[in-house]
Write an enzyme that holds these catalytic residues in place. Structure first.
Site, mmCIF file in Angstrom:
data_model
loop_
_atom_site.group_PDB
_atom_site.id
_atom_site.type_symbol
_atom_site.label_atom_id
_atom_site.label_comp_id
_atom_site.label_asym_id
_atom_site.label_seq_id
_atom_site.Cartn_x
_atom_site.Cartn_y
_atom_site.Cartn_z
ATOM 1 N N LYS A 607 0.817 -1.227 0.000
ATOM 2 C CA LYS A 607 0.000 0.000 0.000
ATOM 3 C C LYS A 607 0.840 1.262 0.000
ATOM 4 O O LYS A 607 0.471 2.279 0.586
ATOM 5 C CB LYS A 607 -0.981 0.013 1.180
ATOM 6 C CG LYS A 607 -1.788 -1.260 1.367
ATOM 7 C CD LYS A 607 -2.464 -1.732 0.092
ATOM 8 C CE LYS A 607 -3.518 -0.764 -0.407
ATOM 9 N NZ LYS A 607 -4.182 -1.228 -1.653
ATOM 10 N N SER A 705 -4.885 2.735 4.510
ATOM 11 C CA SER A 705 -5.085 2.133 3.196
ATOM 12 C C SER A 705 -5.185 0.617 3.299
ATOM 13 O O SER A 705 -5.999 -0.012 2.612
ATOM 14 C CB SER A 705 -3.935 2.529 2.263
ATOM 15 O OG SER A 705 -4.097 1.960 0.983
ATOM 16 N N LYS A 826 -6.956 -0.554 -7.891
ATOM 17 C CA LYS A 826 -5.948 0.437 -7.539
ATOM 18 C C LYS A 826 -6.549 1.844 -7.638
ATOM 19 O O LYS A 826 -7.375 2.128 -8.502
ATOM 20 C CB LYS A 826 -4.737 0.317 -8.457
ATOM 21 C CG LYS A 826 -4.101 -1.076 -8.430
ATOM 22 C CD LYS A 826 -3.622 -1.452 -7.034
ATOM 23 C CE LYS A 826 -3.017 -2.862 -7.006
ATOM 24 N NZ LYS A 826 -2.581 -3.245 -5.647
ATOM 25 N N GLY A 827 -6.091 2.706 -6.761
ATOM 26 C CA GLY A 827 -6.602 4.066 -6.747
ATOM 27 C C GLY A 827 -8.009 4.143 -6.208
ATOM 28 O O GLY A 827 -8.750 5.080 -6.507
ATOM 29 N N ARG A 828 -8.385 3.134 -5.437
ATOM 30 C CA ARG A 828 -9.738 3.081 -4.886
ATOM 31 C C ARG A 828 -9.988 4.280 -3.974
ATOM 32 O O ARG A 828 -9.143 4.658 -3.173
ATOM 33 C CB ARG A 828 -9.895 1.773 -4.112
ATOM 34 C CG ARG A 828 -11.292 1.482 -3.635
ATOM 35 C CD ARG A 828 -11.331 0.197 -2.808
ATOM 36 N NE ARG A 828 -11.024 -0.976 -3.615
ATOM 37 C CZ ARG A 828 -9.908 -1.694 -3.470
ATOM 38 N NH1 ARG A 828 -8.996 -1.331 -2.592
ATOM 39 N NH2 ARG A 828 -9.704 -2.750 -4.215
ATOM 40 N N TYR A 830 -11.923 6.087 -0.870
ATOM 41 C CA TYR A 830 -12.622 5.738 0.359
ATOM 42 C C TYR A 830 -12.664 6.965 1.264
ATOM 43 O O TYR A 830 -11.938 7.943 1.047
ATOM 44 C CB TYR A 830 -11.958 4.551 1.060
ATOM 45 C CG TYR A 830 -10.443 4.556 1.031
ATOM 46 C CD1 TYR A 830 -9.711 5.392 1.880
ATOM 47 C CD2 TYR A 830 -9.751 3.706 0.164
ATOM 48 C CE1 TYR A 830 -8.336 5.387 1.852
ATOM 49 C CE2 TYR A 830 -8.369 3.699 0.134
ATOM 50 C CZ TYR A 830 -7.663 4.532 0.980
ATOM 51 O OH TYR A 830 -6.302 4.533 0.949
#
Length: 875
Positions: A607, A705, A826-828, A830
């Site tokens: 991460k 993350s 990826k690049g989520r 939240y």
């Protein structure tokens, strides 16, 4: 009246004379006692007569022997602090070799004349159980401050001191050791060394006499009139061949002490002082006892020693060099004789059936006699045709060879259930040839083997055991006997070299320093001059004469179980690079190549942007990654999981064979490597020259993350508990919650993990990348990465990358304006971290971030922006 007066006058004179005599006696006694002008007593005079001919007849004192205070092994770590003269001094290396051979932990320091010493305690516990000085004069010459510190430590923690004095041509004939009631006479020639049977430190050593001249004429003997000193070794002066040293012999009569034990009666510190180095074999034996005694037996082995003698190639040999009937009879007789000194002693015979009956008629009759007495020996298989297993590239070919040998054994009544085998020339055992281990298990049910190659042949004291594929591999020792050493008078270096090895030399020390010794010998050593029998009979006699060791033999399987009971830490192997050792490369399959090992690794942590870095690296035309794994996708995860026990053959299968070794760069990315305790050591053993890439972001963000990553993968603990509940969980929390907490927090202890990597890799091979900078300006970072790796040609990432505003990160620009981006996971996005959790993590990582800043400063690297922000919070 006159008579009475005369009597009174005479009585008065008598009283005056007596008073005068008493006063003179007191003055003379005080002079000798306090002024030190009395001639000092030879230490030998107090303990041993001047005749060293028969120790049992020596007239010792009738009073009770002085008993030193027992050494308390508690309150201190079992580590030896060694002060050496230099990194290359011979005596210093000899001392360390003894410690390493016994697998005792030590810390070595260069001894300055001032006497500065490292910290001796930590949190009320002693760091060292023993102190050894290579140079006794530097020990005695310490400044008052450091000497007082060391003495107080030794008294409080019950720590002893060992010191050596080696005379030189510039040494004064007589020295008074500073701070001690002890005089040294230097550059003395000696003979007939004997052991004082009253010495309290004797453990392994038996009291005997070593007759003849002692090596060299630079011996130091000790003299004192203080009761704290007890002689350990004594020897007689002999005429010196050096005119300059003859005056040093003057006044020396009777036996002199060459090693003394300070019982601690003078200042509370117990010591052992040597009047020479370790060139003399008996000093090495006494050093082992001194270490054991001064550490309260904390640093010592038991008196049990196990010896297994393998006779390799019992049917393999040129005509005229093999065993005939008389040789076999001598083998049986000697085996029976050795059983009186070594319990259960049995020769272990290795066979390759193809060579049965290939000698002269007399030698074939010897083969028949061996099989007549087959039950008198133990037996183990080699290969049928004595071929090296690594030359067989498939398991079925190996099986055919083994089955032929097994059929031969069954036909001739040779036992096939010992569970032990040895490969010719150690081929395939280490470096591991996976096909050999599998074939051994299938054909013979092998559970034990041995080799002298792990981790390397030399130095022999580093040899260890390991377990691979459920087969226990024991370290094997050489004993100076090889296939070509068949005649006593033609022994390499002359017969005296063999006798020297037996009588206190390498072979003797092998048994002394190793609780288990498996010796490799050969058929030819038992024919001809029967050097094998000569060697082990004389070795057993010498050990019984000079030591209290109890000698035994066990079958290989029992021996292996006992070995790994003694050394459980050796069960797991540490794979080396076969191409770093010529011997290993010679017994490694030619179908294998070290070119398939990676030149660099991306080690994480998770991460932080490792997947983006991985994809950016693959864009370079000269860089190739490992093949994907069916279980761990783009990560091999070799060094940090049980995959490691599958061996390097398994690992190399994940990499292509490079088309150009010099320009192609293979790498792997396993983000779990970074916080792993085992990975740096394992990686450095196999990939010593590899470069290491790691990425760091704010550890608080990394923790959050990872938590969100687990929620996205529907981890039930992450779904059930809030982020704050996870990171603030106490020690009484459920195990699964603590596990998730560790996965969130522990990888962010950056300084701790980096220091571990720097223990095994130099800073020049480690690149620390700012993960935030990689996210914001990847082209600039990749330019630096290319320079660090030394990869060519230069690849222009500025033209190959484009920012995707929808994704929020950089992607690869393809032909026609198309882009290739990271996957959906990826690049989520939240929710932002809550303030309470942010504050908690800032406090949690504060000290660790401070340590990271110090580390980066030491490495000459700039602080990333996130670290500067976190440090400002500290103020």
């Amino acid at each position: 009246m006159n008579l009475a007066v005369k009597l009174r006058r005479n009585l008065r004179r008598l009283v005056i004379l007596l008073a005068t005599f008493c006063m003179v006696s007191v003055i003379i006694s005080a002079y000798y006692l306090y002024a030190g002008s009395a001639q000092e007593l030879d230490l030998a005079d107090r303990g041993i007569s001047s005749d060293c001919d028969d120790l049992r007849a020596l007239p010792f004192r009738q009073v009770e022997p002085r008993t030193p205070k027992p050494m308390d092994p508690s309150r201190k770590d079992p580590v030896v602090l060694v002060f050496v003269e230099s990194q290359y001094s011979q005596l210093g290396q000899d001392i360390i070799a003894i410690l390493e051979s016994n697998q005792f932990r030590y810390h070595a320091e260069i001894a300055p004349w001032k006497g500065d010493i490292p910290p001796l305690t930590h949190k009320g516990r002693g760091r060292y159980a023993l102190v050894i000085y290579e140079n006794a004069l530097k020990y005695a010459g310490m400044d008052a401050w450091n000497r007082d510190l060391l003495d107080k430590y030794c008294v409080e923690y019950s720590v002893g001191v060992i010191a050596f004095h080696r005379a030189s041509e510039n040494s004064q004939p007589t020295l008074h050791l500073k701070g001690f009631p002890l005089t040294l006479r230097t550059n003395v020639a000696l003979r007939d060394c004997c052991v004082n049977p009253r010495s309290p430190l004797l453990y392994v050593t038996r009291a005997e006499v070593d007759r003849g001249p002692l090596p060299g004429e630079d011996w130091t003997v000790f003299q004192s009139n203080h009761s704290t000193y007890e002689p350990v070794l004594l020897a007689k002066p002999r005429p010196s061949s050096d005119d300059a040293n003859k005056q040093n012999q003057a006044g020396l009569h009777g036996v002199q002490a060459t090693v003394v034990q300070d019982l601690g009666l003078y200042d509370g510190v117990q010591r052992v002082l040597f009047g020479q180095g370790l060139g003399y074999w008996l000093h090495r034996l006494i050093l082992v006892d001194a270490i054991a005694y001064l550490t309260g037996r904390k640093l010592s082995r038991s008196l049990e020693r196990y010896i297994l003698v393998d006779i390799d190639d019992i049917f393999v040999g040129k005509k005229g060099t093999r065993m005939n009937v008389d040789d076999v009879k001598a083998l049986l007789e000697t085996q029976n004789m050795l059983r009186t000194q070594i319990s259960n002693f049995t020769f272990n015979l290795g066979f390759s059936g193809k060579f049965f009956h290939t000698g002269t008629q007399e030698e074939d009759e010897g083969d028949d006699l061996l099989l007549k007495y087959v039950d008198e020996f133990w037996w183990f298989p080699h290969m049928w045709s004595h071929m090296q297993p690594h030359l067989f590239h498939n398991e079925s070919s190996l099986m055919e060879q083994m089955i032929l040998n097994k059929d031969f054994a069954l036909e001739h009544g040779i036992p096939v259930d010992m569970g032990y085998a040895v490969a010719p020339h150690h081929s395939g055992v280490y470096p591991v040839h996976m096909q050999l281990y599998e074939a051994w298990k299938r054909a013979w049910g092998i559970r034990v083997t041995s080799t002298e190659e792990y981790p390397h042949l030399k130095p022999a004291r580093y040899r260890k055991g390991f377990i691979h594929n459920d087969i226990m591999v024991l370290p094997r020792q050489t004993c100076g006997l090889f296939t070509h050493t068949i005649f006593y008078k033609e022994y390499p270096g002359g017969p005296k070299e063999l006798d020297k090895s037996i009588r206190g030399g390498e072979l003797f020390l092998t048994v002394l320093l190793n609780p288990i010794s498996i010796f490799m010998t050969h058929l030819s050593n038992y024919g001809n001059d029967r050097l094998g029998l000569y060697t082990f009979v004389n070795l057993a006699n010498f050990l019984k004469c000079w030591t209290n060791l109890r000698l035994h033999t066990l079958p290989p399987l029992q021996l292996a179980h006992y070995y790994f009971t003694l050394f459980p830490e050796q069960r797991n192997p540490l794979w080396q690079n076969p191409c770093d050792d010529k011997r290993h490369k010679d017994i490694w399959s030619k179908e294998k190549t070290c070119d398939r090992l990676p030149k660099f690794m991306v080690v994480g942590p998770q991460k932080t942007g490792t997947t983006a870095l991985y994809l950016f690296l693959l864009m370079h035309p000269s860089i190739s990654s490992s093949f994907p794994s069916s279980k761990t996708f783009e990560e091999v995860q070799f060094f940090n999981t049980n995959n490691y026990h599958k061996g390097i053959d398994w690992y190399m299968e994940f990499f292509p064979v490079p088309s150009n070794v010099s320009t192609d760069f293979l790498f792997e990315k396993s983000a779990n490597y970074f916080p792993s305790e085992d990975t740096p050591k394992r990686a450095a053993a196999l990939l010593l020259k590899a470069k290491i890439l790691t990425l760091l972001i704010n550890p608080s963000d990394r923790a959050y993350s990872w938590y969100q990553h687990q929620r996205a993968h529907e981890d039930q603990v992450a779904l059930r508990f809030s982020f704050y509940e996870v990171i603030s969980a106490n020690q009484h929390a459920p195990a699964e919650l603590r596990s998730l907490q560790n996965r969130c927090l522990v990888p962010g202890l950056y300084a701790t993990h980096l220091e571990r990597w720097l223990t095994y890799y130099p800073p020049s091979q480690l690149m620390i990348i700012d993960g935030q900078q990689l996210r914001n300006d990847p082209a600039a970072v990749m330019d630096e990465v290319q320079k660090f790796l030394g990869v060519s040609p230069y690849f222009n990432y500025s033209q190959a990358l484009t920012f995707d505003p929808q994704k929020g990160f950089w992607c690869q620009l393809l032909d026609g304006g198309r882009t290739k981006c990271l996957g959906k996971s990826k690049g989520r996005r939240y929710p932002p971290m809550d303030a309470e959790s942010r504050a908690f993590l800032s406090r949690f990582y504060r000290d660790h971030n401070i340590e990271l800043s110090k580390l980066l400063h030491r490495l000459g690297q700039p602080l990333p922006a996130w670290l500067r922000e976190e440090l400002q919070k500290v103020r």
